[in-house]
Design a protein around this motif. Structure first.
Motif, PDB file in Angstrom:
ATOM      1  N   ASN A   1       0.871  -1.329   0.109  1.00 56.44           N
ATOM      2  CA  ASN A   1       0.032   0.224  -0.050  1.00 56.44           C
ATOM      3  C   ASN A   1       1.025   1.271  -0.146  1.00 56.44           C
ATOM      4  OD1 ASN A   1      -2.475  -1.424  -0.059  1.00 56.44           O
ATOM      5  ND2 ASN A   1      -2.247  -1.543   2.236  1.00 56.44           N
ATOM      6  N   GLY A   2       0.491   2.371  -0.822  1.00 60.48           N
ATOM      7  CA  GLY A   2       1.358   3.472  -1.010  1.00 60.48           C
ATOM      8  C   GLY A   2       2.448   3.280  -2.035  1.00 60.48           C
ATOM      9  N   VAL A   3       2.550   2.142  -2.744  1.00 61.80           N
ATOM     10  CA  VAL A   3       3.711   2.104  -3.960  1.00 61.80           C
ATOM     11  C   VAL A   3       2.698   1.852  -5.078  1.00 61.80           C
ATOM     12  CG1 VAL A   3       5.634   0.934  -4.667  1.00 61.80           C
ATOM     13  CG2 VAL A   3       5.246   1.213  -2.219  1.00 61.80           C
ATOM     14  N   ARG A   4       3.250   2.558  -6.188  1.00 59.30           N
ATOM     15  CA  ARG A   4       2.829   2.315  -7.555  1.00 59.30           C
ATOM     16  C   ARG A   4       3.793   2.277  -8.798  1.00 59.30           C
ATOM     17  NH1 ARG A   4       1.707   6.540 -11.349  1.00 59.30           N
ATOM     18  NH2 ARG A   4       0.224   5.822 -12.817  1.00 59.30           N
ATOM     19  N   SER A   5       3.573   1.577  -9.441  1.00 58.94           N
ATOM     20  CA  SER A   5       4.703   1.491 -10.730  1.00 58.94           C
ATOM     21  C   SER A   5       4.293   2.825 -11.662  1.00 58.94           C
ATOM     22  CB  SER A   5       4.546   0.314 -11.413  1.00 58.94           C
ATOM     23  OG  SER A   5       5.401   0.409 -12.530  1.00 58.94           O
ATOM     24  N   ALA A   6       5.438   3.505 -12.031  1.00 58.32           N
ATOM     25  CA  ALA A   6       5.143   4.606 -12.803  1.00 58.32           C
ATOM     26  C   ALA A   6       4.868   4.377 -14.289  1.00 58.32           C
ATOM     27  CB  ALA A   6       6.469   5.563 -12.876  1.00 58.32           C
ATOM     28  N   PHE A   7       5.309   3.200 -14.724  1.00 58.68           N
ATOM     29  CA  PHE A   7       5.245   2.569 -16.103  1.00 58.68           C
ATOM     30  C   PHE A   7       4.800   1.188 -16.312  1.00 58.68           C
ATOM     31  CE2 PHE A   7       8.926   5.834 -16.176  1.00 58.68           C
ATOM     32  CZ  PHE A   7       8.141   6.984 -16.626  1.00 58.68           C
TER      33      PHE A   7
ATOM     34  N   ILE B   1       9.290   3.837  -9.672  1.00 56.76           N
ATOM     35  CA  ILE B   1       8.093   3.730  -8.500  1.00 56.76           C
ATOM     36  C   ILE B   1       7.797   5.051  -8.053  1.00 56.76           C
ATOM     37  CG2 ILE B   1       8.194   1.238  -8.129  1.00 56.76           C
ATOM     38  CD1 ILE B   1       9.556   2.165  -5.280  1.00 56.76           C
ATOM     39  N   GLU B   2       6.449   5.188  -7.696  1.00 56.02           N
ATOM     40  CA  GLU B   2       5.928   6.437  -7.039  1.00 56.02           C
ATOM     41  C   GLU B   2       5.516   5.946  -5.621  1.00 56.02           C
ATOM     42  OE1 GLU B   2       2.942   7.750  -9.599  1.00 56.02           O
ATOM     43  OE2 GLU B   2       4.389   8.453 -11.046  1.00 56.02           O
ATOM     44  N   LEU B   3       5.611   6.782  -4.373  1.00 55.94           N
ATOM     45  CA  LEU B   3       5.291   6.645  -3.338  1.00 55.94           C
ATOM     46  C   LEU B   3       4.445   7.628  -2.492  1.00 55.94           C
ATOM     47  CD1 LEU B   3       8.873   5.857  -1.665  1.00 55.94           C
ATOM     48  CD2 LEU B   3       7.509   4.251  -2.798  1.00 55.94           C
ATOM     49  N   SER B   4       3.724   6.957  -1.671  1.00 58.61           N
ATOM     50  CA  SER B   4       2.604   7.870  -1.244  1.00 58.61           C
ATOM     51  C   SER B   4       3.151   8.893  -0.070  1.00 58.61           C
ATOM     52  CB  SER B   4       1.611   7.114  -0.556  1.00 58.61           C
ATOM     53  OG  SER B   4       2.205   6.373   0.651  1.00 58.61           O
TER      54      SER B   4
ATOM     55  N   ALA C   1       9.633  10.797  -8.324  1.00 60.53           N
ATOM     56  CA  ALA C   1       9.594   9.074  -8.688  1.00 60.53           C
ATOM     57  C   ALA C   1      10.925   8.656  -7.937  1.00 60.53           C
ATOM     58  CB  ALA C   1       9.394   8.816  -9.895  1.00 60.53           C
ATOM     59  N   LEU C   2      11.034   7.366  -7.881  1.00 61.66           N
ATOM     60  CA  LEU C   2      12.307   6.619  -7.436  1.00 61.66           C
ATOM     61  C   LEU C   2      12.706   5.735  -8.620  1.00 61.66           C
ATOM     62  CD1 LEU C   2      14.071   6.368  -4.966  1.00 61.66           C
ATOM     63  CD2 LEU C   2      12.774   4.606  -4.164  1.00 61.66           C
ATOM     64  N   LEU C   3      13.938   5.600  -8.884  1.00 56.33           N
ATOM     65  CA  LEU C   3      14.598   4.802  -9.806  1.00 56.33           C
ATOM     66  C   LEU C   3      15.132   3.709  -8.850  1.00 56.33           C
ATOM     67  CD1 LEU C   3      15.255   3.873 -12.730  1.00 56.33           C
ATOM     68  CD2 LEU C   3      17.332   5.248 -12.395  1.00 56.33           C
ATOM     69  N   VAL C   4      14.791   2.341  -9.123  1.00 57.47           N
ATOM     70  CA  VAL C   4      15.200   1.366  -8.264  1.00 57.47           C
ATOM     71  C   VAL C   4      15.833   0.301  -9.205  1.00 57.47           C
ATOM     72  CG1 VAL C   4      14.739  -0.553  -6.591  1.00 57.47           C
ATOM     73  CG2 VAL C   4      13.362   1.668  -6.534  1.00 57.47           C
TER      74      VAL C   4
END
Length: 450
Positions: free
Chosen positions: A369-375, A385-388, A419-422
């Motif tokens: 919960n609170g994590v979403r893939s940007a693409f 990913i994007e975080l809440s 966003a965050l590049l992992v």
């Protein structure tokens, strides 16, 4: 031989010729506060004291024992121990320009083998003796494209590493070459925007494969678009990925460049690394740097020579293709050793494990919960990913958990959000993945944003 300085008269004549009163005028752009700065050097130390000082300084390196999930051009890959052991031999430490072929056969052969490996890896026909790094190699390819086409505009996708694009701007500013950036759409270059900008006045299009977001660009489709409009196509690659992905040379690509860091060079606080540029043979006269070749001597024995050296130290400056002063021979040799030790099978295994670990991590993170893939596109071993919750707070929290959690992407590059590049590599263990997922879950649950 004694040193004979200039006479007062000679010095005065030189100063008059350039229009200054004295030598101090040559440094007037430097602020006085810097010219007269007193540097607080410590008192001299004994050898034993220096050793103790260095040990204490080394202990301040907080990166020791950290789980690395950052990529963006510098990757924590496995390196066979034979490679650093061999590269540490004194024989290789003066692997500089082999001006005298008869005294430099080992160095020339090493460069020749490196060039061959780069051609086989990329599917191209000619590769040079190496460049400074991936960013400068990309910029040199852009200059080369403009020389070949006699055009002064290039199209650059914003999915290329931002640092590489900054280096390109620096290189291309003085020659007056115009850079038109093409925005991304869904994580890859926007084909509609690219088509609108493509025209007979465009020298070349430049992409990254996989791109900065880890996503695979539609190289084959864009190659056909460029061919139709008469523009060249350059691609910056992640070399290790080519152990698994189709090499760009199998498509109508004109230049393939990249950084060798992923091939046997440790992170080393950001360098030194090395770059390469591989091209079609028909462009060889415009290749920057130098090219080693294999030949036969008068007795029919195999020998190695500098076949091409179109730099400004060797030919007329107006005819030179580049002012690159050297090649990264030692780093290139390390990459050659790595590829020889790994072989096609080992390189493929490293790439496959990197992909598998990255996709496993991506799936688990996006289940929180609170994590979403940007693409929603195929990716190699990096993803966005994007975080809440604020990413800066997560990175700070992660460091306390001994995790380098990724690269912070400011708003505007992906979309209006940060966003965050992992990244994950073949070295990313299941334990490290578990730790990352649990740490992020705890952060999202307990972080309070004021």
């Amino acid at each position: 031989m004694d040193f004979i300085p200039h006479t007062t008269t000679e010095t005065r004549d030189m100063l008059d010729a350039i229009g200054v009163n004295d030598a101090h005028d040559l440094f007037r752009m430097i602020p006085d506060s810097l010219k007269n700065a007193q540097i607080p050097f410590p008192p001299p130390l004994s050898e034993m004291e220096v050793a103790a000082f260095m040990r204490a300084a080394a202990q301040e390196n907080t990166g020791s024992g950290m789980a690395v999930f950052a990529g963006g051009g510098a990757y924590d890959h496995f390196i066979p121990q034979a490679a650093p052991a061999l590269i540490a031999r004194g024989d290789f430490h003066t692997a500089y320009t082999p001006y005298q072929a008869e005294a430099s056969q080992g160095t020339l052969q090493a460069i020749y083998e490196f060039q061959t490996l780069m051609c086989r890896l990329t599917g191209m026909e000619v590769a040079n003796a190496s460049m400074y790094d991936g960013a400068s190699a990309l910029a040199e390819a852009a200059l080369m494209a403009c020389r070949l086409t006699r055009k002064e505009k290039i199209l650059v996708s914003t999915t290329i590493n931002p640092h590489y694009r900054r280096v390109m701007r620096t290189y291309l500013e003085a020659p007056g070459i115009k850079i038109i950036e093409i925005p991304q759409n869904g994580g890859v270059v926007s084909k509609n925007d690219l088509q609108q900008e493509l025209g007979k006045d465009i020298a070349a299009v430049f992409l990254q494969y996989p791109n900065y977001f880890g996503i695979l660009e539609p190289i084959e489709t864009i190659a056909e678009m460029c061919k139709t409009e008469g523009s060249l196509l350059g691609v910056s690659v992640y070399p290790l990925s080519l152990g698994l992905l189709q090499p760009p040379g199998t498509w109508s690509v004109d230049f393939v460049v990249g950084d060798l860091q992923s091939l046997g060079l440790s992170l080393q606080f950001g360098g030194p690394y090395a770059g390469f540029i591989a091209i079609r043979e028909k462009y060889v006269r415009q290749l920057p740097g130098r090219l080693a070749g294999r030949t036969k001597d008068a007795d029919g024995r195999t020998g190695y020579v500098l076949t091409l050296q179109t730099r400004e130290q060797h030919i007329r400056r107006a005819k030179a293709t580049s002012n690159i002063c050297t090649n990264q021979a030692l780093c290139a040799l390390a990459a050659s050793m790595y590829l020889s030790l790994m072989g096609p099978k080992g390189l493929r295994q490293a790439a496959e494990r990197s992909v598998r670990n990255a996709h496993d991590l991506h799936t688990r993170l996006c289940g929180l919960n609170g994590v979403r893939s940007a693409f929603d596109r195929p990716f190699f071993n990096e993803f966005v990913i994007e975080l809440s919750k604020p990413i800066s707070k997560w990175l700070e929290y992660a460091r306390k958990e001994k995790i380098i959690a990724g690269i912070h992407i400011e708003p505007g590059l992906v979309n209006e959000k940060e966003a965050l590049l992992v990244c994950a590599t073949e070295k990313t263990s299941p334990t490290a993945i578990d730790h990352y997922v649990k740490a992020l879950a705890n952060f999202l649950k307990n972080c309070r944003v004021s």
